[in-house]
Write a protein that holds these residues in place. Structure first.
Motif, PDB file in Angstrom:
ATOM      1  N   ARG A 261       0.930  -1.115  -0.035  1.00  0.00           N
ATOM      2  CA  ARG A 261      -0.251   0.003  -0.204  1.00  0.00           C
ATOM      3  C   ARG A 261       0.672   1.100   0.002  1.00  0.00           C
ATOM      4  O   ARG A 261       0.336   2.391  -0.479  1.00  0.00           O
ATOM      5  CB  ARG A 261      -0.879  -0.121   1.213  1.00  0.00           C
TER       6      ARG A 261
ATOM      7  N   ARG B 175       2.866   0.569  -5.823  1.00  0.00           N
ATOM      8  CA  ARG B 175       1.609   0.567  -5.033  1.00  0.00           C
ATOM      9  C   ARG B 175       0.618  -0.663  -5.301  1.00  0.00           C
ATOM     10  O   ARG B 175       0.205  -0.828  -6.532  1.00  0.00           O
ATOM     11  CB  ARG B 175       0.916   2.080  -5.064  1.00  0.00           C
TER      12      ARG B 175
ATOM     13  N   ASP C 298      -8.319  -1.406  -3.280  1.00  0.00           N
ATOM     14  CA  ASP C 298      -8.236  -0.357  -4.028  1.00  0.00           C
ATOM     15  C   ASP C 298      -8.061  -0.963  -5.500  1.00  0.00           C
ATOM     16  O   ASP C 298      -6.522  -1.233  -5.890  1.00  0.00           O
ATOM     17  CB  ASP C 298      -7.180   1.022  -3.717  1.00  0.00           C
ATOM     18  N   GLU C 299      -9.119  -1.142  -6.264  1.00  0.00           N
ATOM     19  CA  GLU C 299      -8.742  -1.954  -7.517  1.00  0.00           C
ATOM     20  C   GLU C 299      -7.983  -1.192  -8.496  1.00  0.00           C
ATOM     21  O   GLU C 299      -7.513  -1.510  -9.431  1.00  0.00           O
ATOM     22  CB  GLU C 299     -10.282  -2.399  -8.325  1.00  0.00           C
ATOM     23  N   SER C 300      -7.765   0.246  -8.389  1.00  0.00           N
ATOM     24  CA  SER C 300      -7.197   1.159  -9.322  1.00  0.00           C
ATOM     25  C   SER C 300      -5.860   0.673  -9.139  1.00  0.00           C
ATOM     26  O   SER C 300      -5.144   1.122 -10.271  1.00  0.00           O
ATOM     27  CB  SER C 300      -7.647   2.396  -9.078  1.00  0.00           C
ATOM     28  N   THR C 301      -5.349   0.211  -8.276  1.00  0.00           N
ATOM     29  CA  THR C 301      -3.821   0.060  -8.040  1.00  0.00           C
ATOM     30  C   THR C 301      -3.494  -1.304  -8.736  1.00  0.00           C
ATOM     31  O   THR C 301      -2.305  -1.733  -9.106  1.00  0.00           O
ATOM     32  CB  THR C 301      -3.330  -0.197  -6.627  1.00  0.00           C
ATOM     33  N   TRP C 302      -4.344  -2.191  -8.904  1.00  0.00           N
ATOM     34  CA  TRP C 302      -4.004  -3.514  -9.499  1.00  0.00           C
ATOM     35  C   TRP C 302      -3.308  -3.533 -10.778  1.00  0.00           C
ATOM     36  O   TRP C 302      -2.281  -4.105 -11.235  1.00  0.00           O
ATOM     37  CB  TRP C 302      -5.166  -4.372  -9.422  1.00  0.00           C
ATOM     38  N   GLY C 303      -3.981  -2.989 -11.657  1.00  0.00           N
ATOM     39  CA  GLY C 303      -3.561  -3.085 -13.305  1.00  0.00           C
ATOM     40  C   GLY C 303      -2.222  -2.422 -13.327  1.00  0.00           C
ATOM     41  O   GLY C 303      -1.599  -3.035 -13.974  1.00  0.00           O
ATOM     42  N   PRO C 304      -1.908  -1.239 -12.821  1.00  0.00           N
ATOM     43  CA  PRO C 304      -0.502  -0.711 -13.001  1.00  0.00           C
ATOM     44  C   PRO C 304       0.532  -1.590 -12.492  1.00  0.00           C
ATOM     45  O   PRO C 304       1.629  -1.870 -12.961  1.00  0.00           O
ATOM     46  CB  PRO C 304      -0.542   0.406 -12.275  1.00  0.00           C
TER      47      PRO C 304
ATOM     48  N   THR D 234     -12.079 -10.583 -10.490  1.00  0.00           N
ATOM     49  CA  THR D 234     -11.526  -9.490 -10.648  1.00  0.00           C
ATOM     50  C   THR D 234     -10.186  -9.634 -11.198  1.00  0.00           C
ATOM     51  O   THR D 234      -9.956  -9.081 -12.065  1.00  0.00           O
ATOM     52  CB  THR D 234     -12.305  -8.457 -10.172  1.00  0.00           C
TER      53      THR D 234
ATOM     54  N   LEU E  76      -8.048  -9.466 -14.781  1.00  0.00           N
ATOM     55  CA  LEU E  76      -7.200  -8.254 -15.014  1.00  0.00           C
ATOM     56  C   LEU E  76      -5.921  -8.927 -15.295  1.00  0.00           C
ATOM     57  O   LEU E  76      -5.065  -8.381 -16.259  1.00  0.00           O
ATOM     58  CB  LEU E  76      -7.351  -7.272 -13.905  1.00  0.00           C
TER      59      LEU E  76
ATOM     60  N   HIS F  56      -3.377  -8.502 -18.874  1.00  0.00           N
ATOM     61  CA  HIS F  56      -2.156  -7.928 -18.844  1.00  0.00           C
ATOM     62  C   HIS F  56      -0.939  -8.887 -19.225  1.00  0.00           C
ATOM     63  O   HIS F  56       0.232  -8.604 -19.100  1.00  0.00           O
ATOM     64  CB  HIS F  56      -1.769  -7.428 -17.413  1.00  0.00           C
TER      65      HIS F  56
END
Length: 287
Positions: free
Chosen positions: A48, A53, A58-64, A91, A95, A99
């Motif tokens: 975190r 990160r 916080d799903e927005s951190t998974w893709g990057p 999910t 994802l 990727h």
């Protein structure tokens, strides 16, 4: 059950180019990071607040964090049996595959029916999945919440006289790294335990011998334990859920050992007394 083959295909790929370790600063995550780094495998340690990160909330951190990785160690927080874990695994798996991640190693709980549902949800991704189902960690007494109890000389817990095959987190990390870096683990479930069954009274005796100070087990009911967790600051709902989870896991259905560690690593798992001796020598209970 020790290692269960769920399908017949084997990995044909070589060592991964980059591995994402979720919960990379956690009890098992940091051990996996250290081992992969020692092998020269590029690692992304997701956390975190770290450089990479990654936050399960916080799903927005998974893709990057997944971008550019081709393998991942999946250590879900707080637990695969927790509400929301099934959807999170579904999910995350989808994802990850989008990727380009082709190999997933999932940390799961031994004897947790709800965790099996989360395993299945991650398996839907179609990636090569290895599931590592673990008994309770010996390191819960040196790095986790129970450490304070050891220092205070009392371990309060709702386990009664149920025996548990406590597994060393270092053994688990060695298995995870094998599954991440070697072929032949796709579709398998590795069920890991320590070499012997110990009640918490047995554990307290081993800790007393290792630390040179008296440590005793204090049995309590699930409701009493939930109240204790609330006094430590956990919200009422979370405290009650944890107490119920422990009651389920410590009803005796996990009171057996497996040869999972030996089958993967070719050696016996570490005994609890040896863990306690080594942890004491390393100063883990110098309070």
């Amino acid at each position: 059950m020790t290692n269960t083959e769920l399908n017949t295909h084997q990995n044909t790929s070589s060592t991964p180019n980059t591995v994402l370790v979720t919960s990379g600063t956690g009890k098992t995550g940091h051990r996996v990071v250290e081992r992969l780094t020692a092998l020269g495998v590029p690692v992304r340690s997701g956390s975190r607040s770290g450089e990479v990160r990654f936050d399960w909330a916080d799903e927005s951190t998974w893709g990057p964090a997944l971008a550019g990785a081709d393998a991942a160690y999946v250590a879900y927080f707080p637990d695969l049996a927790a509400p929301g874990a099934v959807e999170a695994m579904r999910t995350f798996g989808g994802l990850a595959v989008r990727h380009g991640v082709r190999r997933l190693v999932l940390l799961s709980g031994r004897g947790e029916p709800e965790a099996v549902l989360a395993e299945d949800a991650l398996r839907e991704s179609g990636a090569d999945l290895t599931v590592v189902r673990a008994a309770f960690f010996a390191q819960n007494f040196s790095e986790g919440a129970m450490r304070e109890g050891v220092l205070a000389g009392e371990i309060p817990f709702p386990a009664g006289d149920t025996a548990e095959p406590w597994v060393d987190a270092d053994d688990l990390a060695d298995v995870v790294v094998k599954a991440l870096t070697e072929d032949g683990h796709a579709g398998l479930i590795h069920e890991l335990t320590g070499p012997q069954l110990l009640t918490l009274a047995d554990v307290a005796a081993a800790l007393s011998a290792a630390t040179g100070r008296p440590v005793r087990y204090v049995p309590m009911s699930g409701a009493e334990y939930a109240g204790l967790l609330e006094r430590y600051g956990l919200p009422e709902g979370e405290a009650r859920w944890l107490a119920e989870l422990f009651a389920t896991l410590l009803d005796g259905h996990n009171s057996s050992t497996t040869d999972g560690v030996k089958r993967v690593l070719g050696r016996e798992p570490k005994a609890f007394a040896d863990f306690a001796r080594d942890a004491a020598a390393a100063g883990d209970w110098q309070g």
